[in-house]
Write a protein that holds these residues in place. Structure first.
Motif, mmCIF file in Angstrom:
data_model
loop_
_atom_site.group_PDB
_atom_site.id
_atom_site.type_symbol
_atom_site.label_atom_id
_atom_site.label_comp_id
_atom_site.label_asym_id
_atom_site.label_seq_id
_atom_site.Cartn_x
_atom_site.Cartn_y
_atom_site.Cartn_z
ATOM 1 N N UNK A 436 0.853 -1.195 0.000
ATOM 2 C CA UNK A 436 0.000 0.000 0.000
ATOM 3 C C UNK A 436 0.885 1.239 0.000
ATOM 4 N N UNK A 437 0.867 1.992 -1.079
ATOM 5 C CA UNK A 437 1.791 3.121 -1.233
ATOM 6 C C UNK A 437 1.030 4.371 -1.668
ATOM 7 N N UNK A 484 14.352 -9.106 -10.578
ATOM 8 C CA UNK A 484 14.529 -9.895 -9.363
ATOM 9 C C UNK A 484 14.171 -9.033 -8.170
ATOM 10 N N UNK A 485 13.675 -9.662 -7.142
ATOM 11 C CA UNK A 485 13.287 -8.946 -5.932
ATOM 12 C C UNK A 485 14.519 -8.653 -5.067
ATOM 13 N N UNK A 486 14.628 -7.448 -4.534
ATOM 14 C CA UNK A 486 15.702 -7.192 -3.560
ATOM 15 C C UNK A 486 15.399 -7.960 -2.280
ATOM 16 N N UNK A 487 16.424 -8.597 -1.713
ATOM 17 C CA UNK A 487 16.207 -9.461 -0.564
ATOM 18 C C UNK A 487 16.973 -8.978 0.665
ATOM 19 N N UNK A 496 11.130 -2.155 1.580
ATOM 20 C CA UNK A 496 11.549 -0.754 1.601
ATOM 21 C C UNK A 496 12.380 -0.410 0.374
ATOM 22 N N UNK A 497 13.355 -1.268 0.080
ATOM 23 C CA UNK A 497 14.185 -1.024 -1.101
ATOM 24 C C UNK A 497 13.366 -1.125 -2.379
ATOM 25 N N UNK A 498 12.437 -2.066 -2.416
ATOM 26 C CA UNK A 498 11.619 -2.267 -3.609
ATOM 27 C C UNK A 498 10.796 -1.021 -3.926
ATOM 28 N N UNK A 499 10.142 -0.467 -2.914
ATOM 29 C CA UNK A 499 9.326 0.719 -3.164
ATOM 30 C C UNK A 499 10.194 1.925 -3.502
ATOM 31 N N UNK A 500 11.371 2.051 -2.853
ATOM 32 C CA UNK A 500 12.255 3.183 -3.124
ATOM 33 C C UNK A 500 12.814 3.124 -4.544
ATOM 34 N N UNK A 502 11.353 2.511 -7.162
ATOM 35 C CA UNK A 502 10.434 3.121 -8.120
ATOM 36 C C UNK A 502 9.939 4.486 -7.656
ATOM 37 N N UNK A 503 10.646 5.070 -6.704
ATOM 38 C CA UNK A 503 10.376 6.443 -6.322
ATOM 39 C C UNK A 503 9.261 6.652 -5.331
ATOM 40 N N UNK A 504 8.833 5.588 -4.638
ATOM 41 C CA UNK A 504 7.793 5.753 -3.642
ATOM 42 C C UNK A 504 8.417 6.105 -2.287
ATOM 43 N N UNK A 505 7.735 6.943 -1.567
ATOM 44 C CA UNK A 505 8.172 7.284 -0.204
ATOM 45 C C UNK A 505 7.084 6.796 0.749
ATOM 46 N N UNK A 506 7.296 5.573 1.290
ATOM 47 C CA UNK A 506 6.263 5.021 2.171
ATOM 48 C C UNK A 506 6.693 5.123 3.619
#
Length: 506
Positions: A436-437, A484-487, A496-500, A502-506
């Motif tokens: 949820x972002x 690939x997913x950051x692990x 956290x890394x995944x959303x960052x 793509x430029x999301x600030x959650x």
């Protein structure tokens, strides 16, 4: 529900019994080195006496900054024989994190291997190296080792804290021995050999090391950071590996790339997240003789609270792979408003029994919030509130239904991310995660991140196809494909890394 009971002993008592039974058997090996049970027991006792001379007493907590190695097993056993508890700190952690945790433990001595020593020198922290500990001459006439009760603290596990500070989970000896002494949670079979690749500060480390040393098996130490298919294949071929633990995230990577590397193993154990039914089926089809297990349990219950052997039938069921039946010495309840619910009803999963942690180190408020008492039948029993949701079928098997805090509420609708992720897998995603972002206006939206190896469809097409199986309010407002997913270090997805990325600030 109560699991099978087990005789309570300490970790080092159980190990000593095995070492006397199989003195010449290899306990810990690498590609270049092997340590027998007799050698490991003798070195552990020498280390125990050296630690006692340095101030380690029953109740002491001894930090160990180290990587996986054959030497680490002897050091940990030595700490336990001296009456102490060990808390392993990963050398890959930032220095400020390590120094903060060291202050929390207030130790009589800090131990480190060569890599950990280099870390601590940079932090200007006094410590004793493994080499110095091994070279030290033990007392001329060492006294007997102290008596340690099975409910004494043996291990500190580190888990994220809601306040932003890591919590130290104090796990007793009996939490480990309930799993691996006779009549444990599974039959490892004759002379098991398990690949030992888990992060040192994680409770899967306990599964891989003590799971072998308390059952007469051999731990194959993987000394690199990442466990990759070529290494698995080599351990099976050259060192006779029979057992392997994987997180579902890492299992998905292997299943999507080189599942044949698991061929030759006797058993694969999954834990730490919900496994993919499709990938479980893929392994059972590729290796029909393999035993595949799903384990569930928070670190506050040490490794596993429930275990289920996965069958092909499980991979076809709607609810997903069952979490399983309680392991020995474990009490499992599904409650609502503090009272157990009926079979088939969803509620809060709480865990009790001898696997229960003693609480959090120097955190009385957090301990009181997470460890409570409930009334089950006519008895009041201590339990840990997991925060998970689940239900038990008529056979007493637990089925996981998600976390209470993972549920998303969008425009008044309650949404379970697992349902959307399952729909994405049906469209060819090997792994996916829903977050949820906020969008540019700050409104929370559903965002799907998916691995799509074939890329047969575009991201907008994925949304359209999801709209064919999901109600409109559950269709992600945005889809991102990732190679690939950051692990994280425990191979769970780093959200956290995944959303960052793509430029999301959650």
């Amino acid at each position: 529900m109560r699991g099978r009971e087990n005789t309570e002993v300490t970790i080092h008592e159980a190990f000593t019994h095995v070492a006397r039974k199989f003195p010449e058997r290899n306990a810990v090996v690498t590609a270049e080195r092997a340590v027998t049970y007799a050698e490991l027991e003798a070195e552990s006792r020498r280390i125990a006496h050296r630690l006692i001379s340095r101030g380690v007493r029953p109740g002491s907590i001894v930090p160990v900054v180290a990587r996986r190695s054959p030497d680490l097993a002897a050091v940990l056993l030595g700490i336990l024989m001296a009456g102490g508890a060990y808390g392993i700190l990963d050398v890959r952690w930032p220095i400020p994190r390590i120094t903060r945790l060291l202050r929390t433990m207030r130790p009589p001595v800090v131990l480190a291997d060569s890599a950990g020593s280099a870390h601590l020198r940079r932090a200007r922290t006094s410590h004793t190296t493994f080499e110095a500990l091994q070279r030290t001459t033990p007392p001329a006439a060492p006294a007997g080792l102290p008596h340690v009760p099975p409910d004494a603290c043996a291990t500190l596990f580190w888990t994220s804290g809601s306040t932003g500070t890591p919590k130290a989970v104090m796990s007793p000896h009996r939490a480990t021995t309930r799993l691996f002494t006779p009549n444990g949670f599974m039959d490892f079979g004759e002379r098991p050999v398990m690949i030992h690749a888990a992060a040192v500060a994680w409770d899967a480390f306990t599964l891989e090391l003590w799971g072998m040393l308390l059952s007469g098996g051999t731990a194959v130490v993987h000394e690199d950071d990442l466990l990759l298919p070529p290494s698995i294949r080599a351990y099976v071929r050259d060192l006779g590996a029979t057992h392997l633990f994987l997180t579902p995230s890492l299992f998905d990577v292997i299943a999507g790339g080189d599942i044949d590397c698991l061929s030759g193993l006797r058993a694969v154990l999954l834990g730490g997240d919900k496994p993919s039914p499709a990938n479980c089926r893929k392994l059972l089809d590729a290796c029909p003789d393999i035993e595949l297990y799903n384990g569930y349990g928070p670190v506050e219950s040490c490794v596993f609270a429930t275990v289920h052997r996965i069958t092909r039938h499980d991979t076809d069921q709607g609810p997903g792979i069952p979490a399983g039946l309680p392991v020995p010495g474990t009490e499992l309840h599904v409650i609502r408003d503090g009272a157990p619910v009926q079979r088939g009803e969803t509620g809060d999963v709480v865990i009790g029994g001898t696997g229960l942690a003693l609480g959090y180190l120097d955190a009385p408020q957090q301990t009181a919030a997470a460890f409570r008492h409930i009334t089950a039948g006519e008895e009041e029993t201590p339990v840990y509130l997991t925060g998970d949701q689940g239900w038990m079928d008529e056979s007493g098997v637990l089925h996981f239904a998600g976390r209470k805090d993972a549920q998303i509420k969008i425009a008044g609708h309650r949404i379970e991310p697992a349902e959307i992720e399952s729909a994405a897998r049906a469209l060819g995603s090997t792994r996916s995660v829903i977050l949820p972002l906020p969008d540019r206006s700050g409104t929370t939206r559903i965002v799907l991140f998916a691995e799509m190896p074939d890329r047969a469809i575009s991201e907008p097409e994925m949304r359209g196809l999801l709209g064919e199986t999901l109600p409109a309010y559950m269709v992600p407002s945005k889809v991102h494909f990732v190679s690939s997913m950051p692990l994280l270090e425990n191979t769970k997805i780093n959200k956290t890394e995944l959303s960052a990325r793509f430029g999301y600030n959650n």
